[in-house]
Design a protein around this motif. Structure first.
Motif, PDB file in Angstrom:
ATOM      1  N   ALA A 189      41.973  16.810   7.313  1.00 56.03           N
ATOM      2  CA  ALA A 189      40.789  17.281   8.038  1.00 56.03           C
ATOM      3  C   ALA A 189      39.517  16.799   7.348  1.00 56.03           C
ATOM      4  O   ALA A 189      38.574  16.333   7.984  1.00 56.03           O
ATOM      5  N   ALA A 190      39.490  16.859   6.028  1.00 58.86           N
ATOM      6  CA  ALA A 190      38.264  16.545   5.293  1.00 58.86           C
ATOM      7  C   ALA A 190      37.976  15.053   5.239  1.00 58.86           C
ATOM      8  O   ALA A 190      36.810  14.645   5.215  1.00 58.86           O
TER       9      ALA A 190
ATOM     10  N   TRP B 276      33.450  15.596  14.693  1.00 57.93           N
ATOM     11  CA  TRP B 276      33.797  16.837  15.378  1.00 57.93           C
ATOM     12  C   TRP B 276      34.129  16.474  16.819  1.00 57.93           C
ATOM     13  O   TRP B 276      33.886  15.344  17.251  1.00 57.93           O
ATOM     14  N   GLY B 277      34.667  17.425  17.555  1.00 55.25           N
ATOM     15  CA  GLY B 277      34.950  17.180  18.966  1.00 55.25           C
ATOM     16  C   GLY B 277      36.399  16.806  19.245  1.00 55.25           C
ATOM     17  O   GLY B 277      37.221  16.753  18.341  1.00 55.25           O
ATOM     18  N   ARG B 278      36.659  16.517  20.521  1.00 57.50           N
ATOM     19  CA  ARG B 278      38.041  16.365  20.999  1.00 57.50           C
ATOM     20  C   ARG B 278      38.780  15.184  20.393  1.00 57.50           C
ATOM     21  O   ARG B 278      39.989  15.234  20.194  1.00 57.50           O
TER      22      ARG B 278
ATOM     23  N   PHE C 118      38.570  13.994  17.471  1.00 52.36           N
ATOM     24  CA  PHE C 118      39.032  14.415  16.145  1.00 52.36           C
ATOM     25  C   PHE C 118      40.189  15.414  16.261  1.00 52.36           C
ATOM     26  O   PHE C 118      41.217  15.276  15.598  1.00 52.36           O
ATOM     27  N   THR C 119      40.016  16.412  17.118  1.00 51.09           N
ATOM     28  CA  THR C 119      41.065  17.442  17.175  1.00 51.09           C
ATOM     29  C   THR C 119      42.351  16.890  17.783  1.00 51.09           C
ATOM     30  O   THR C 119      43.443  17.310  17.409  1.00 51.09           O
TER      31      THR C 119
ATOM     32  N   HIS D 217      33.908  25.140  19.973  1.00 49.17           N
ATOM     33  CA  HIS D 217      33.346  23.936  20.599  1.00 49.17           C
ATOM     34  C   HIS D 217      33.392  22.745  19.645  1.00 49.17           C
ATOM     35  O   HIS D 217      33.602  21.614  20.068  1.00 49.17           O
ATOM     36  N   LEU D 218      33.179  23.018  18.354  1.00 49.51           N
ATOM     37  CA  LEU D 218      33.195  21.917  17.390  1.00 49.51           C
ATOM     38  C   LEU D 218      34.596  21.352  17.236  1.00 49.51           C
ATOM     39  O   LEU D 218      34.802  20.142  17.222  1.00 49.51           O
ATOM     40  N   TYR D 219      35.542  22.236  17.050  1.00 49.71           N
ATOM     41  CA  TYR D 219      36.923  21.816  16.788  1.00 49.71           C
ATOM     42  C   TYR D 219      37.859  22.458  17.799  1.00 49.71           C
ATOM     43  O   TYR D 219      38.573  23.403  17.476  1.00 49.71           O
ATOM     44  N   PRO D 220      37.843  21.955  19.031  1.00 49.05           N
ATOM     45  CA  PRO D 220      38.628  22.584  20.084  1.00 49.05           C
ATOM     46  C   PRO D 220      40.129  22.293  19.968  1.00 49.05           C
ATOM     47  O   PRO D 220      40.552  21.144  20.079  1.00 49.05           O
TER      48      PRO D 220
ATOM     49  N   PHE E  65      28.550  24.090  25.704  1.00 52.35           N
ATOM     50  CA  PHE E  65      28.814  22.846  24.965  1.00 52.35           C
ATOM     51  C   PHE E  65      27.583  21.946  24.921  1.00 52.35           C
ATOM     52  O   PHE E  65      27.283  21.348  23.884  1.00 52.35           O
TER      53      PHE E  65
ATOM     54  N   VAL F 183      25.445  22.938  22.189  1.00 50.58           N
ATOM     55  CA  VAL F 183      26.016  22.587  20.888  1.00 50.58           C
ATOM     56  C   VAL F 183      25.706  21.122  20.581  1.00 50.58           C
ATOM     57  O   VAL F 183      25.205  20.773  19.508  1.00 50.58           O
ATOM     58  N   GLU F 184      26.000  20.281  21.551  1.00 55.86           N
ATOM     59  CA  GLU F 184      25.744  18.847  21.403  1.00 55.86           C
ATOM     60  C   GLU F 184      24.281  18.561  21.063  1.00 55.86           C
ATOM     61  O   GLU F 184      23.977  17.696  20.254  1.00 55.86           O
TER      62      GLU F 184
ATOM     63  N   GLU G 142      23.355  18.805  17.334  1.00 59.38           N
ATOM     64  CA  GLU G 142      24.162  18.058  16.350  1.00 59.38           C
ATOM     65  C   GLU G 142      23.290  17.585  15.190  1.00 59.38           C
ATOM     66  O   GLU G 142      22.198  17.065  15.407  1.00 59.38           O
TER      67      GLU G 142
ATOM     68  N   PHE H 197      23.970  23.516  12.437  1.00 55.36           N
ATOM     69  CA  PHE H 197      25.167  22.832  12.941  1.00 55.36           C
ATOM     70  C   PHE H 197      26.032  22.358  11.772  1.00 55.36           C
ATOM     71  O   PHE H 197      27.241  22.585  11.727  1.00 55.36           O
TER      72      PHE H 197
ATOM     73  N   ARG I 236      29.763  23.373  10.741  1.00 54.84           N
ATOM     74  CA  ARG I 236      30.757  22.295  10.793  1.00 54.84           C
ATOM     75  C   ARG I 236      31.433  22.083   9.438  1.00 54.84           C
ATOM     76  O   ARG I 236      32.646  22.002   9.345  1.00 54.84           O
TER      77      ARG I 236
ATOM     78  N   ILE J 249      35.418  22.690   8.765  1.00 51.56           N
ATOM     79  CA  ILE J 249      36.358  21.602   8.489  1.00 51.56           C
ATOM     80  C   ILE J 249      37.267  21.957   7.308  1.00 51.56           C
ATOM     81  O   ILE J 249      38.395  21.466   7.209  1.00 51.56           O
TER      82      ILE J 249
END
Ligand SMILES: Cc1cc2nc3c(=O)[nH]c(=O)nc-3n(C[C@H](O)[C@H](O)[C@H](O)COP(=O)(O)OP(=O)(O)OC[C@H]3O[C@@H](n4cnc5c(N)ncnc54)[C@H](O)[C@@H]3O)c2cc1C
Ligand code: SF4
Lengths: 524, 184
Positions: free
Chosen positions: A359-360, A367-369, A371-372, B59-62, B116, B119-120, B123, B128, B132, B136
């Protein structure tokens, strides 16, 4: 009265600063010859019993986290501005973290300038040393460290991550693909167990299968009765007399005192950021630019290897984190072949990170989809690390920060780094080939992962034939001060493609012979 | 690092409480939890702030299948830091307040797509980045996340993977013994 084996005033001792690959090995080699050694190590002493199979807690237990700053165009300066390097502060140094890949340099890599020619922006130089001269010491280092595929030691068994690499590499036409030359026991050896495939090589090997000075060189040195190891001892300054010979060191001990340990010889092995920092912090009226710095090269030519990683996602499970982290290599690209658009070469080696580090480090700041989605595929990922020769540049440099101080009030090091165009061209090639390997093995997605904070730190006190080109001679003895030695990776004239530690150890064995000989001759 | 997941713990807590019920009654996270309700006592943030930060982190890490209880660990770490450091508390408080004001009152009441967008839009701001950079680490460094992503964590106490599948991949041919010798 000192509570130590040797008194503070004993000026017959060799003081070694740092107990990692260079310092720990040198200490043992000198002690085996009956020479008294005081080994000063900034970190604490851990053991295979105290190592932690958990990435962040282990990092906090072992890593060098003293304040540092960064500058330059490398991405690290943005993502990890206070963590230029991923190295250890503990007895055993970074041989506690290291993965064990143990490769000899190639003949031409000792002759970078004559092989590659002059290159704009690069401060290239030939080593004052040849492969032939170092070979006997490589032999001894491999034996000492129990490197697989040498000395009739079988290779390690390949894990799942290796299987994927192997398959893709062979399909792509690569020839030289195997589980590597690793300083990790594939059989019990040297009083240590064989590898249990624990998969936490970076967190300190809890089976002791992986060579580390912490539980090989240092206890062997202690058994001679000649070693005085002092953990939690941070050297602040190296002192000298009016003849310009070093006389000892001042260090902060664990109680916050600042004793002076006298010495006949001082050997610096604090890794390539701390070693030049210490020389610079030891400036005096006689040596206003720092010790051993008449060439102005102390701190310059900082190299960190061209690196990067490729991770790939497959339809089916891989579980790359199981087993030996780095037992897998493709060496076909390590040759020098300028037709690829760059000089020098690179290695491709298996790697894996646990979930927290993935993750790091996967895409710092992301961030966002996208990445996930990558994280969701964790168990179906394979990974490789790319490591190649990077070019020395005078402006890539460790300097003292003009204002910021560490917990002892000493100026902190700033690490400045810009990639050379050759590094960029090589990285691009390596990423492309790494992705091709995984695509050949059926990857559904591949990812280019940027360099981690530097694990290989080299070149900041380099060896040179002529005193004006570098800091030390081919034995690591500084050109300016005969009883001051450089004993770690900062001696490297150029980086070569290979992981550096085997060469650091070979140089330390050779340096010990030289020091003993010079002491016998009363030359120092 | 854990959130309390039993009803008794839930009742013992004082102060603002962030809580919920596990969505999935079976599966890796439910297996770790002693009960289905989870609760997190906040030391310095309000319940509304905690809820906003939890949603912000989503939202950051969905990860659609990942329980709120895991995201709550991020809120927990932010809250702990805010309790110790007034500047962090002010940063988070102001950050949530600004989201709400941009949303015309209550950011959480917006539709997800509208949330969202806001949030964007921020950034890279210190708020933020604080959320974040905490997320993480916290989100991926706990037992429930390990279970969700299929990462088993520590292996030494199980004797490593020597006899537990370090080389069990069977969808590719075996490399020859010259390349990959048998295990000892
Ligand atoms: C995750 C990881 C994986 C790696 N894998 C490999 C690999 O597979 N193969 C390979 O060849 N290399 C690998 N390396 C690199 C390898 O660990 C280093 O090249 C090697 O350990 C460097 O040796 P050194 O003697 O220069 O310094 P170190 O081993 O870092 O030792 C320096 C020691 O000096 C101490 N020190 C510093 N300043 C002071 C001071 N002022 N006073 C007292 N003590 C001080 C430090 O605390 C430290 O213990 C890896 C590194 C990392 C981080
Ligand atoms: S995989 Fe082998 S070398 Fe690595 S930590 Fe485990 S036992 Fe040690």
């Amino acid at each position: 009265m000192s509570k130590h084996k040797y008194s503070y005033d004993d000026d017959s001792v060799v003081v070694i600063i740092g107990s990692g690959a260079g310092g720990g090995t040198l200490a043992n080699e000198l002690c085996q010859k009956g020479i008294p050694v005081v080994l000063l190590e900034a970190g604490k002493r851990q053991s295979i019993g105290t190592f932690i199979n958990d990435e962040w807690p282990s990092f906090h237990q072992l890593a060098w986290l003293d304040h540092r700053t960064t500058s330059g165009s490398w991405r690290i300066a943005k993502d990890f501005p206070n963590l230029p390097a991923w190295i250890c502060k503990t007895v055993g140094g970074t041989t506690v973290h290291w993965a064990g890949a143990s490769l000899r340099f190639q003949e031409h890599e000792f002759k970078a300038l004559s092989t590659y020619g002059k290159i704009d922006g690069a401060n290239l130089l030939d080593w004052p040393l040849t492969l032939a001269e170092l070979e006997p010491y490589y032999d001894r280092a491999e034996k000492k460290m129990g490197v697989t595929r040498t000395n009739d030691i079988p290779g390690l068994p390949g894990n799942n991550n290796f299987k994927v690499m192997y398959h893709g590499a062979r399909k792509l036409g690569y020839q030289d693909v195997h589980t590597g030359r690793m300083a990790i026991n594939s059989r019990p050896r040297d009083g240590r167990a064989s590898c249990l495939q624990i998969g936490f090589c970076f967190q300190g090997c809890k089976s002791g299968a992986k060579w580390s000075t912490l539980y090989t060189e240092i206890p062997q040195a202690e058994a001679t009765g000649k070693l005085d190891l002092r953990p939690e001892s941070h050297v602040a300054k190296i002192e000298h007399d009016e003849k310009g010979r070093v006389t000892g060191v001042l260090y902060f001990d664990k109680d916050g005192n600042l004793p002076r340990q006298r010495a006949r010889i001082v050997c610096v092995a604090g890794n390539s950021i701390e070693s030049p920092r210490l020389l610079l912090n030891s400036a005096s009226s006689m040596f206003p630019n720092g010790l051993a710095n008449s060439s102005g090269q102390v701190g310059r030519n900082y190299m960190r290897h061209m690196t990067g990683s490729v991770y790939a996602v497959f339809e089916k499970e891989v579980h790359m984190y199981r087993g030996t982290t780095m037992a897998g290599i493709i060496t076909d690209e390590s040759r020098h072949d300028p037709s690829r658009g760059f000089v020098g070469g690179y290695e491709m080696e298996t790697i894996s990170l646990g979930l927290p580090f993935m993750a790091a480090f996967f895409d710092p700041g992301a961030w966002g989809r996208k990445f996930t989605e990558a994280m969701e595929s964790y168990t179906r990922m394979a990974g490789m690390w790319l490591v190649g020769e990077d070019l020395p540049q005078e402006s890539n440099r460790v300097t003292l920060h003009p204002t910021e101080k560490d917990q002892y009030g000493l100026p902190v090091p700033n690490v400045h780094f810009d990639d050379h165009p050759n590094d960029i061209a090589m990285r691009e090639h390596a990423y492309k080939q790494g992705q091709a390997v995984y695509e050949a093995a059926g990857a559904i997605r591949t990812y280019r992962v940027p360099p981690y904070p530097s694990t290989h730190n080299l070149g900041t006190c380099r060896m040179s034939a002529r005193p004006e080109d570098g800091v030390c001679n081919k034995f690591g003895q500084t050109h300016d001060i005969p009883n001051l030695f450089i004993s770690d990776g900062s001696q490297f004239t150029t980086s070569a493609a290979e992981n550096p530690t085997l060469t650091i150890v070979a140089l330390a064995i050779r340096q010990a012979e030289y020091i003993a000989d010079q002491m016998n001759k009363r030359a120092i | 690092m854990s959130v309390q997941t039993s009803r008794r713990d839930f009742l013992k807590t004082s102060g603002a409480v962030l809580g919920g019920v596990l969505l999935y009654s079976s599966g890796p996270i439910a297996m770790l939890a002693p009960g289905r309700a989870w609760a997190l006592e906040l030391k310095s943030l309000t319940k509304a702030e905690g809820e906003a930060l939890l949603r912000f982190t989503r939202h950051l890490y969905p990860h659609d299948g990942l329980e709120d209880a895991v995201y709550a660990l991020v809120v927990k770490d932010l809250d702990t830091e805010a309790a110790k450091d007034k500047e962090v508390q002010a940063l988070l408080r102001k950050g949530v307040a600004e989201l709400n004001s941009k949303a015309g009152g209550n950011w959480l009441a917006l539709a997800e797509r509208e949330q969202f967008k806001l949030v964007e839009a921020i950034e890279g701001t210190p708020f933020f980045e604080k959320v974040r950079s905490t997320a993480i680490v916290s989100l991926y460094d706990n037992d429930m996340a390990y279970a969700y992503f299929g990462y088993p964590g520590a292996s030494f106490q199980h004797g490593g993977y020597l006899h537990r599948g370090f080389n069990d991949l069977d969808w590719l041919p075996e490399p020859p013994p010259e390349a990959s010798p048998p295990a000892y």
